[in-house]
Write a protein that holds these residues in place. Structure first.
Motif, PDB file in Angstrom:
ATOM      1  N   PRO A 146      45.516  25.627  61.107  1.00  0.00           N
ATOM      2  CA  PRO A 146      44.277  24.907  60.899  1.00  0.00           C
ATOM      3  C   PRO A 146      42.905  25.579  61.467  1.00  0.00           C
ATOM      4  N   ASP A 147      42.971  26.204  62.368  1.00  0.00           N
ATOM      5  CA  ASP A 147      41.849  26.898  62.975  1.00  0.00           C
ATOM      6  C   ASP A 147      41.217  27.973  61.933  1.00  0.00           C
ATOM      7  N   ILE A 148      41.934  28.558  60.711  1.00  0.00           N
ATOM      8  CA  ILE A 148      41.412  29.557  59.877  1.00  0.00           C
ATOM      9  C   ILE A 148      40.422  28.693  58.880  1.00  0.00           C
ATOM     10  N   GLU A 149      39.362  29.341  58.805  1.00  0.00           N
ATOM     11  CA  GLU A 149      38.316  29.005  57.659  1.00  0.00           C
ATOM     12  C   GLU A 149      38.581  29.786  56.473  1.00  0.00           C
ATOM     13  N   LEU A 150      38.879  29.434  55.428  1.00  0.00           N
ATOM     14  CA  LEU A 150      39.139  30.086  54.202  1.00  0.00           C
ATOM     15  C   LEU A 150      37.938  29.914  53.152  1.00  0.00           C
ATOM     16  N   LEU A 151      37.508  31.084  52.793  1.00  0.00           N
ATOM     17  CA  LEU A 151      36.510  30.784  51.747  1.00  0.00           C
ATOM     18  C   LEU A 151      37.108  31.673  50.476  1.00  0.00           C
ATOM     19  N   VAL A 152      37.028  31.270  49.260  1.00  0.00           N
ATOM     20  CA  VAL A 152      37.600  31.978  48.084  1.00  0.00           C
ATOM     21  C   VAL A 152      36.408  32.439  47.105  1.00  0.00           C
ATOM     22  N   GLY A 153      36.240  33.609  46.734  1.00  0.00           N
ATOM     23  CA  GLY A 153      35.071  33.803  45.758  1.00  0.00           C
ATOM     24  C   GLY A 153      35.573  34.959  44.780  1.00  0.00           C
ATOM     25  N   GLY A 154      34.979  34.951  43.522  1.00  0.00           N
ATOM     26  CA  GLY A 154      35.145  36.043  42.649  1.00  0.00           C
ATOM     27  C   GLY A 154      34.150  36.439  41.706  1.00  0.00           C
ATOM     28  N   THR A 155      34.140  37.531  40.945  1.00  0.00           N
ATOM     29  CA  THR A 155      33.043  37.737  40.241  1.00  0.00           C
ATOM     30  C   THR A 155      32.729  36.763  39.004  1.00  0.00           C
ATOM     31  N   THR A 156      33.713  36.056  38.513  1.00  0.00           N
ATOM     32  CA  THR A 156      33.436  34.938  37.663  1.00  0.00           C
ATOM     33  C   THR A 156      34.365  33.732  37.616  1.00  0.00           C
ATOM     34  N   LEU A 157      34.211  32.807  37.015  1.00  0.00           N
ATOM     35  CA  LEU A 157      35.238  31.730  36.689  1.00  0.00           C
ATOM     36  C   LEU A 157      36.078  32.029  35.373  1.00  0.00           C
ATOM     37  N   LEU A 158      37.242  32.398  35.363  1.00  0.00           N
ATOM     38  CA  LEU A 158      38.057  32.586  34.299  1.00  0.00           C
ATOM     39  C   LEU A 158      38.945  31.456  33.652  1.00  0.00           C
ATOM     40  N   THR A 159      38.794  31.164  32.348  1.00  0.00           N
ATOM     41  CA  THR A 159      39.555  30.395  31.636  1.00  0.00           C
ATOM     42  C   THR A 159      40.600  31.354  30.882  1.00  0.00           C
ATOM     43  N   PRO A 160      41.644  30.631  30.047  1.00  0.00           N
ATOM     44  CA  PRO A 160      42.398  31.608  29.422  1.00  0.00           C
ATOM     45  C   PRO A 160      41.765  32.154  28.155  1.00  0.00           C
ATOM     46  N   ASP A 161      40.690  31.503  27.477  1.00  0.00           N
ATOM     47  CA  ASP A 161      39.945  31.832  26.401  1.00  0.00           C
ATOM     48  C   ASP A 161      39.145  33.118  26.830  1.00  0.00           C
ATOM     49  N   ASP A 162      38.520  33.088  28.259  1.00  0.00           N
ATOM     50  CA  ASP A 162      38.044  34.245  28.739  1.00  0.00           C
ATOM     51  C   ASP A 162      38.833  35.572  28.961  1.00  0.00           C
ATOM     52  N   MET A 163      39.908  35.341  29.301  1.00  0.00           N
ATOM     53  CA  MET A 163      41.004  36.189  29.288  1.00  0.00           C
ATOM     54  C   MET A 163      41.228  36.973  28.074  1.00  0.00           C
ATOM     55  N   LEU A 164      41.278  36.007  26.809  1.00  0.00           N
ATOM     56  CA  LEU A 164      41.489  36.599  25.597  1.00  0.00           C
ATOM     57  C   LEU A 164      40.470  37.311  25.178  1.00  0.00           C
ATOM     58  N   ASP A 165      39.237  36.962  25.425  1.00  0.00           N
ATOM     59  CA  ASP A 165      38.070  38.018  24.854  1.00  0.00           C
ATOM     60  C   ASP A 165      37.902  39.198  25.968  1.00  0.00           C
ATOM     61  N   LEU A 166      38.196  39.236  27.116  1.00  0.00           N
ATOM     62  CA  LEU A 166      38.487  40.331  27.920  1.00  0.00           C
ATOM     63  C   LEU A 166      39.450  41.371  27.470  1.00  0.00           C
ATOM     64  N   LEU A 167      40.622  40.787  27.068  1.00  0.00           N
ATOM     65  CA  LEU A 167      41.619  41.741  26.555  1.00  0.00           C
ATOM     66  C   LEU A 167      41.725  42.229  25.095  1.00  0.00           C
ATOM     67  N   LEU A 168      41.390  41.153  24.219  1.00  0.00           N
ATOM     68  CA  LEU A 168      41.209  41.635  22.798  1.00  0.00           C
ATOM     69  C   LEU A 168      39.996  41.324  22.032  1.00  0.00           C
ATOM     70  N   GLY A 169      39.088  40.678  22.703  1.00  0.00           N
ATOM     71  CA  GLY A 169      37.779  40.289  22.026  1.00  0.00           C
ATOM     72  C   GLY A 169      36.714  41.352  22.125  1.00  0.00           C
ATOM     73  N   ASN A 170      35.527  40.998  22.195  1.00  0.00           N
ATOM     74  CA  ASN A 170      34.328  42.149  22.287  1.00  0.00           C
ATOM     75  C   ASN A 170      34.379  42.615  23.595  1.00  0.00           C
ATOM     76  N   SER A 171      34.880  42.144  24.516  1.00  0.00           N
ATOM     77  CA  SER A 171      34.511  42.833  26.019  1.00  0.00           C
ATOM     78  C   SER A 171      35.795  43.390  26.243  1.00  0.00           C
ATOM     79  N   SER A 172      36.758  44.128  25.307  1.00  0.00           N
ATOM     80  CA  SER A 172      37.695  44.724  25.461  1.00  0.00           C
ATOM     81  C   SER A 172      37.862  46.389  25.216  1.00  0.00           C
ATOM     82  N   TYR A 173      38.705  47.108  25.461  1.00  0.00           N
ATOM     83  CA  TYR A 173      38.661  48.468  25.160  1.00  0.00           C
ATOM     84  C   TYR A 173      39.517  48.849  24.011  1.00  0.00           C
ATOM     85  N   ILE A 174      40.326  47.670  23.343  1.00  0.00           N
ATOM     86  CA  ILE A 174      41.390  47.879  22.734  1.00  0.00           C
ATOM     87  C   ILE A 174      40.654  48.698  21.265  1.00  0.00           C
TER      88      ILE A 174
END
Length: 806
Positions: free
Chosen positions: A778-806
């Motif tokens: 309980p003595d540890i203070e944990l903070l979590v951050g990231g580049t953006t907040l991802l939803t499954p739809d965002d992942m589909l765009d990153l992997l297969l949509g306009n924001s992909s390299y396929i």
């Protein structure tokens, strides 16, 4: 959760606000906050200044540091970026005002070109500056010598403000979706890259000659200045190739001047998103993730780098990608019926009529007339298209008796979070002495019950304003629990569990399940296209089946490892899957934007339309056939021509199918790359961080597994420690005299900041805090951050949509 970059999204509001009492008490100062490059924000700042041209002081706060400006490849500014921009803005503004005073037609030309600074302009249509009443009135009524005096007195100052971020809760944050740090690419297109918005695979092969992606550089600068503002001395640990690169940049940025300063020690853990693509692709048990996936987002405003106009020097290229806006819109009018939001909410407009009438500018009469017209529309029961429907948005600072709303539900599963929202509503109603005539069952949340309590809290203006935070959160919860949204999320979750169970058996059973999902989605699409029946709520479309296919291939790679070139399935199994995908695209060419179908989608849609029309003609002709008569004999001579046309059409159809098969082959090669994540990502090879069990057994994500091992003080293969300034000093000098420093452990820190490069979701934030609670620290203070907040739809765009390299 609204992003903080107000330059683009609030420009129309700024034009009105700066016009307040412009003749009696003209505004003299302008303050701008931006999370973009100064060159990107330049035209918007000029637009603000031109709207009210008696401003003497313009202060700009940017989250991009001077060093980051000079390091970013698309920035025209150098190491002294802030001072350079101060002088360039004054020069451009002076030239703009002078040209507007002599020949207003030149103002727009200078504005679009960016003036002498040659900054890039946006592809959006630039409003005519001479159409601005404040600018026109200023030059018509003010002597020209005063104009020159106003230009000479303009003072510009630029400051660094690294605290522009989007807090999900006091212990979790992401970066603004339309900010430069989130939009800069994290990997160039090469063999081991997947998407510009995700780090490449962590092969461990990084040479000094490799170009550092702009996203990595900007992330390092952001974290360094964030730690400096928090007065923290970071002990840096990294897992993954891009994280290692960011860690090295952070280490190099540390200076010997930090040695003597008293700073609180903290641990920084950097993680590549590509070490765990499965968690953000799946539909976990998280109310926050359900809400963000169900609620509509604010439409993005076009960024400078992505402008399509001929005058734009920055196109959508290697340095930028489009991320979905994090500003979710809670449609309150959908919760409150038309009569409620017209009478109760819009009556608020009449309460501020005196304030609006206080505008003392040249066009105050038109503003008052606009107010009267709006009031008439309200009381005349207008259409939704005539009056802006009220909406709400998430604000992390809202709380109930000291408990932050978003933080409380972020740490809970869907059912527990909904029950907590219900409890807050009940306590708010009790506090307001409002009763609801509806039976309530303990431990159960129903939509009619939530709906009734929300409407009860909106019965008066004062009650609505006092409880707007819980009203907005409860409305978002209600929409997330709406049958269509809830059923579709559960359908995804059930399919993912089935795939997970099948992956623990044989590759054949997993391939059968994937093929079944593709065939069912194709059948649904064909029925919908033909209009035979409506879409059943909760059923998955073809694009949903493709996302599940990605999940299946990643699971197959974990359970049936191969060399990676041929994929985890046998030739026969994969051949059947390819045929199913080809048939599905032939049946449903109007599937959502998929990059590997670019240039072929229109031909597929045309082909489907031809087949449908031919089928209709053929069926009608069969009904019209009678006994042979004299008229039919005359058609025999046209058989050769008909055969030629049919052969030509068959040849064209065959070409489209062959091209489609080539595209599908490339798609499956991409799936092979995803199935090879475990073998190619070096930190995952030994299996210590590999997930065990299936989704039915509450499968844990990488963040949970990693924190559990770290807090238990187990070794983590591939976790690299980057020496702090003090460590380098001992290593280079005093270490020769036996004063070496032991390698620190992340678990020794009382403050730990975990930052996932590529993005996070609400499910793994909850799991991270579960890992901390289970560690008994309980003595540890944990903070979590990231580049953006991802939803499954965002992942589909990153992997297969306009924001992909396929």
């Amino acid at each position: 959760m609204a992003t903080v970059d107000v330059i683009k999204s609030c420009i129309d509001s700024i034009r009105q606000v700066v016009d307040w009492n412009s003749h009696s008490v003209p505004a003299r100062k302008l303050v701008v906050f931006t999370s973009r490059l100064l060159s990107d924000a330049h035209r918007y700042i000029l637009r603000c200044l031109s709207t009210h041209q008696v401003i003497h002081h313009c202060t700009v706060f940017t989250s991009i540091s001077e060093t980051a400006h000079s390091a970013f490849p698309d920035s025209p500014l150098g190491p002294d970026a802030y001072h350079e921009y101060e002088s360039l803005l004054v020069q451009d503004y002076e030239e703009l005002v002078k040209k507007s005073g002599t020949n207003p037609g030149h103002a727009k030309h200078n504005f679009e070109d960016g003036g002498r600074s040659q900054f890039p302009s946006s592809g959006q249509d630039v409003p005519n500056l001479e159409a601005s009443s404040s600018g026109r009135d200023f030059y018509e009524h003010v002597p020209s010598d005063y104009v020159d005096d106003a230009v000479l007195k303009l003072v510009v100052s630029v400051h660094h403000f690294p605290m522009i971020l989007c807090p999900i809760s006091p212990r979790a944050f992401v970066l603004p979706s339309e900010g430069l740090v989130a939009e800069a690419y994290l990997s160039a297109e090469h063999e081991d890259s997947i998407s510009p918005g995700l780090p490449p695979l962590s092969t461990g092969v990084l040479s000094d000659a490799d170009e550092v992606p702009p996203g990595a550089t900007l992330t390092a600068h952001f974290l360094y200045h964030l730690a400096a503002k928090m007065d923290l001395k970071m002990e840096i640990f990294s897992l993954g190739d891009i994280s290692k690169t960011v860690g090295k940049i952070l280490t190099d940025m540390s200076s010997l001047y930090d040695v003597g300063r008293r700073k609180r020690s903290a641990g920084l853990l950097l993680i590549d998103r590509t070490l765990d693509l499965l968690t953000p692709c799946c539909h976990g048990d998280s109310l926050v993730d359900r809400m963000f996936s169900s609620l509509p987002r604010r439409n993005r405003t076009a960024s400078n780098p992505q402008g399509k106009g001929s005058g734009s020097q920055l196109k959508l290229g290697s340095s930028y990608l489009q991320r979905a806006s994090l500003d979710v819109q809670i449609p309150l009018a959908k919760i409150l019926n038309e009569e409620d939001w017209q009478i109760d909410n819009f009556r608020l407009l009449e309460s501020v009529e005196a304030f609006l009438c206080g505008w003392n500018s040249g066009n105050s009469d038109s503003q008052i007339a606009g107010l009267i017209n709006l009031s008439q529309k309200i009381h005349g029961k207008p259409n939704h298209s005539d009056v802006e429907i009220p909406t709400g948005s998430f604000v992390s600072s809202e709380n109930f008796r000291g408990m932050p709303f978003l933080e409380a539900i972020l740490d809970r599963r869907t059912k527990d979070g909904a029950l907590l929202v219900k409890k807050w509503l009940q306590e708010s109603l009790r506090k307001e002495n409002v009763t609801v005539n509806m039976k309530s069952r303990p431990g159960v949340v129903t939509k009619p019950e939530l709906h009734a309590m929300i409407k009860a809290l909106c019965k008066s203006q004062s009650c609505l304003l006092r409880n707007k935070g819980i009203i907005q959160l409860a409305s978002a919860t209600l929409l997330a629990l709406e049958e269509s949204n809830y059923a579709k999320w559960d359908a995804f979750s059930s399919a993912e569990k089935i795939l997970s169970v099948s992956s623990g058996e044989t590759s054949q059973s997993l391939a059968v399940q994937i093929g079944d999902l593709i065939n069912k989605s194709a059948l649904l699409g064909s029925h919908v296209n033909s209009g035979k029946r409506e879409i059943s709520k909760g059923l998955l479309a073809l694009q949903d089946a493709l996302l599940l296919m990605i999940v299946g291939y990643i699971l197959a790679g974990e359970n049936f490892p191969t060399s990676g070139s041929d994929g985890p399935f046998s030739w026969q199994e994969e051949h059947l899957l390819k045929e199913a995908v080809v048939d599905a695209f032939l049946e449903n060419p109007s599937v959502a934007n998929l990059k590997f179908l670019d240039g072929l989608k229109e031909e597929l849609e045309t082909n489907v339309s031809k087949l449908k029309s031919e089928k209709t003609v053929e069926e009608s002709s069969k009904l019209e056939i009678d006994d042979f008569d004299d008229d039919q004999w005359g058609k025999w001579g046209d058989e050769d021509g008909d055969d030629y046309n049919k052969n030509e059409q068959v040849y064209g159809d065959m070409q489209v199918k062959l091209e489609l098969r080539d595209r599908v082959d490339n798609f499956f090669k991409f799936l092979h790359k995803l199935s090879d994540l475990k073998r190619k990502n070096i930190p995952l090879r030994d299996g210590s961080l590999t997930a065990e069990g299936n989704f039915d057994e509450d499968r844990k994500g990488l963040l949970y597994r990693l924190l559990t091992r770290v807090l238990s003080k187990y070794d983590v293969p591939g976790l690299e420690y980057h020496s702090s300034t003090v460590g380098r000093l001992f290593k280079s000098g005093f270490g020769r005299f036996g004063l070496g420093q032991a390698k620190p452990s992340l678990s020794d820190q009382n403050v730990i900041l975990v930052f996932v490069i590529g993005g996070i979701n609400g499910f793994e934030v909850r799991e991270a805090h579960e890992a901390l609670a289970e560690s008994g620290r309980p003595d540890i203070e944990l903070l979590v951050g990231g580049t953006t907040l991802l939803t499954p739809d965002d992942m589909l765009d990153l992997l297969l949509g306009n924001s992909s390299y396929i």
